[in-house]
Design a protein around this motif. Structure first.
Motif, short mmCIF file in Angstrom:
data_model
loop_
_atom_site.label_atom_id
_atom_site.label_comp_id
_atom_site.label_asym_id
_atom_site.label_seq_id
_atom_site.Cartn_x
_atom_site.Cartn_y
_atom_site.Cartn_z
N SER A 265 0.83 -1.20 0.00
CA SER A 265 0.00 0.00 0.00
C SER A 265 0.86 1.26 0.00
O SER A 265 2.09 1.19 0.13
CB SER A 265 -0.92 0.01 1.22
OG SER A 265 -0.19 0.34 2.39
N LEU A 266 0.18 2.39 -0.09
CA LEU A 266 0.85 3.69 -0.03
C LEU A 266 1.06 4.17 1.41
O LEU A 266 1.62 5.24 1.63
CB LEU A 266 0.03 4.73 -0.80
CG LEU A 266 -0.08 4.50 -2.32
CD1 LEU A 266 -1.04 5.51 -2.94
CD2 LEU A 266 1.29 4.59 -2.98
N LEU A 267 0.61 3.38 2.39
CA LEU A 267 0.79 3.76 3.79
C LEU A 267 2.25 3.63 4.19
O LEU A 267 3.00 2.84 3.60
CB LEU A 267 -0.06 2.86 4.69
CG LEU A 267 -1.58 2.91 4.46
CD1 LEU A 267 -2.28 1.98 5.44
CD2 LEU A 267 -2.10 4.32 4.58
N PRO A 268 2.70 4.40 5.18
CA PRO A 268 4.09 4.28 5.65
C PRO A 268 4.36 2.87 6.18
O PRO A 268 3.42 2.15 6.56
CB PRO A 268 4.17 5.31 6.78
CG PRO A 268 3.04 6.25 6.54
CD PRO A 268 1.95 5.44 5.90
N PRO A 269 5.63 2.44 6.22
CA PRO A 269 5.96 1.14 6.81
C PRO A 269 5.40 1.03 8.22
O PRO A 269 5.41 2.00 8.99
CB PRO A 269 7.49 1.14 6.81
CG PRO A 269 7.87 2.09 5.73
CD PRO A 269 6.82 3.15 5.73
N MET A 270 4.90 -0.14 8.56
CA MET A 270 4.22 -0.34 9.84
C MET A 270 5.06 -1.24 10.74
O MET A 270 5.25 -2.42 10.45
CB MET A 270 2.84 -0.95 9.61
CG MET A 270 1.91 -0.03 8.82
SD MET A 270 0.37 -0.83 8.35
CE MET A 270 0.94 -1.95 7.06
N ARG A 271 5.56 -0.66 11.81
CA ARG A 271 6.35 -1.42 12.77
C ARG A 271 5.89 -1.07 14.18
O ARG A 271 5.37 0.01 14.42
CB ARG A 271 7.84 -1.12 12.61
CG ARG A 271 8.41 -1.59 11.30
CD ARG A 271 9.93 -1.48 11.25
NE ARG A 271 10.44 -2.04 10.01
CZ ARG A 271 10.72 -3.32 9.82
NH1 ARG A 271 10.53 -4.18 10.81
NH2 ARG A 271 11.19 -3.76 8.68
N ARG A 272 6.10 -1.99 15.09
CA ARG A 272 5.78 -1.75 16.49
C ARG A 272 6.85 -2.41 17.36
O ARG A 272 7.72 -3.14 16.85
CB ARG A 272 4.41 -2.33 16.85
CG ARG A 272 4.32 -3.85 16.64
CD ARG A 272 3.01 -4.39 17.10
NE ARG A 272 2.91 -5.82 16.79
CZ ARG A 272 1.90 -6.58 17.16
NH1 ARG A 272 0.90 -6.06 17.85
NH2 ARG A 272 1.87 -7.86 16.85
N GLN A 273 6.78 -2.16 18.64
CA GLN A 273 7.80 -2.64 19.57
C GLN A 273 7.23 -3.73 20.46
O GLN A 273 6.15 -3.60 21.02
CB GLN A 273 8.27 -1.47 20.46
CG GLN A 273 9.48 -1.78 21.31
CD GLN A 273 10.76 -1.75 20.50
OE1 GLN A 273 11.01 -0.81 19.76
NE2 GLN A 273 11.58 -2.78 20.65
N PHE A 274 7.96 -4.84 20.57
CA PHE A 274 7.69 -5.80 21.63
C PHE A 274 8.47 -5.35 22.86
O PHE A 274 9.60 -4.87 22.75
CB PHE A 274 8.17 -7.20 21.25
CG PHE A 274 7.32 -7.88 20.21
CD1 PHE A 274 6.08 -7.39 19.85
CD2 PHE A 274 7.77 -9.04 19.59
CE1 PHE A 274 5.31 -8.02 18.88
CE2 PHE A 274 7.01 -9.69 18.64
CZ PHE A 274 5.77 -9.18 18.28
#
Length: 299
Positions: A265-274
């Motif tokens: 998609s055109l959305l920004p890269p999606m990352r999160r923190q464990f």
């Protein structure tokens, strides 16, 4: 002069954790009668009851709940004193109680614990699985030694240690119209907003991350279903019920088998923190610190 013993507090914590004298006796290696006697002596020494009796079930009352974290901290300190010269290698069986959110518990933690048990044969684990909110509650109540969560902690009384990054991916069935559209270029927020979504429940770290990273970018997101299991979402998405956004560690086996496709998609890269969670001021025993180090090494 001290009138209460560590053994009595150990019995108290075991009953608080298990809910019965029978289960507590099995946990700490005493007879049921010895556990009952120790509890009676403790309550007599305090001049107050610590549990509400409901048949054979024992539930902490308000006084018991207020004393449980302090009793747990007392036992942890006693364990540290015993192990101070053991270089983190326990000579007797040690039970570590953990709570982990579902993605970590099902897809990340098992391999770490398996390797750890190969090294420390005397260590046993009790792992409670729940969403991020439930894990934080378990840590706050001192019913577990360490928590593992996905995303952000909203509990200021808990210490948060960032652990490792996790990637979130948009998924759909291979035959979904957006998969074909993505072949001509990344799909837009408008296209994503026109789809039916399958989401985790409120309180889930995955749900919070998706709302922040994806849904906040959309004008609307019709919700087809809210499910309490990421695996259930994968199954439903693979059968064409809608699209979703999940951790790559969950979705990748389905992608490898060709049952799911990644939507670019055109959305920004999606990352999160464990992250790792523990109570403020908690001193880790050598064995618990060794487990934390093993988690960091695995990351």
């Amino acid at each position: 002069m001290l009138h209460l013993s560590l053994r009595q507090w150990e019995v108290f914590c075991a009953i608080a954790h298990s809910g019965s004298t029978v289960a507590a006796a099995q946990t700490i290696g005493l007879s049921q009668s010895a556990v009952s006697a120790a509890l009676q002596q403790l309550e007599a020494g305090l001049g107050a009851q610590l549990f509400a009796r409901s048949g054979k079930r024992l539930v902490l009352n308000d006084l018991g709940r207020s004393l449980w974290p302090q009793a747990q901290a007392l036992l942890e300190l006693a364990l540290q004193l015993e192990q101070a010269t053991q270089h983190s290698e326990p000579m007797a069986p040690v039970v570590l109680r953990l709570a982990a959110s579902t993605t970590i518990a099902n897809h990340v933690l098992p391999a770490i614990l398996a390797d750890f048990m190969q090294r420390y044969a005397q260590v046993q684990f009790e792992v409670v699985i729940g969403n991020t909110r439930e894990v934080a509650d378990a840590v706050s109540e001192a019913s577990v030694d360490l928590g593992f969560i996905e995303g952000v902690s909203h509990w200021p009384a808990l210490e948060v240690q960032p652990w490792r990054e996790d990637e979130l991916v948009l998924i759909a069935a291979p035959g979904h119209a957006l998969v074909a559209a993505a072949g001509h270029g990344p799909v837009s927020a408008q296209q994503l907003g026109a789809c039916r979504w399958l989401l985790r429940e409120e309180g889930s770290g995955t749900r919070e991350a998706v709302e922040f990273s994806v849904l906040s970018q959309l004008r609307e997101w019709p919700i087809a279903a809210v499910l309490g299991s990421s695996e259930a979402i994968c199954t439903a998405v693979a059968r064409g019920a809608g699209i979703s956004c999940l951790s790559r560690v969950i979705a990748q086996p389905w992608i490898d088998r060709g049952e799911l496709a990644v939507l670019h998609s055109l959305l920004p890269p999606m990352r999160r923190q464990f992250s790792l969670l523990q109570r403020q001021g908690k001193q880790r025993s050598p064995v618990l610190q060794a487990l934390v180090q093993a988690c960091e090494d695995a990351a």
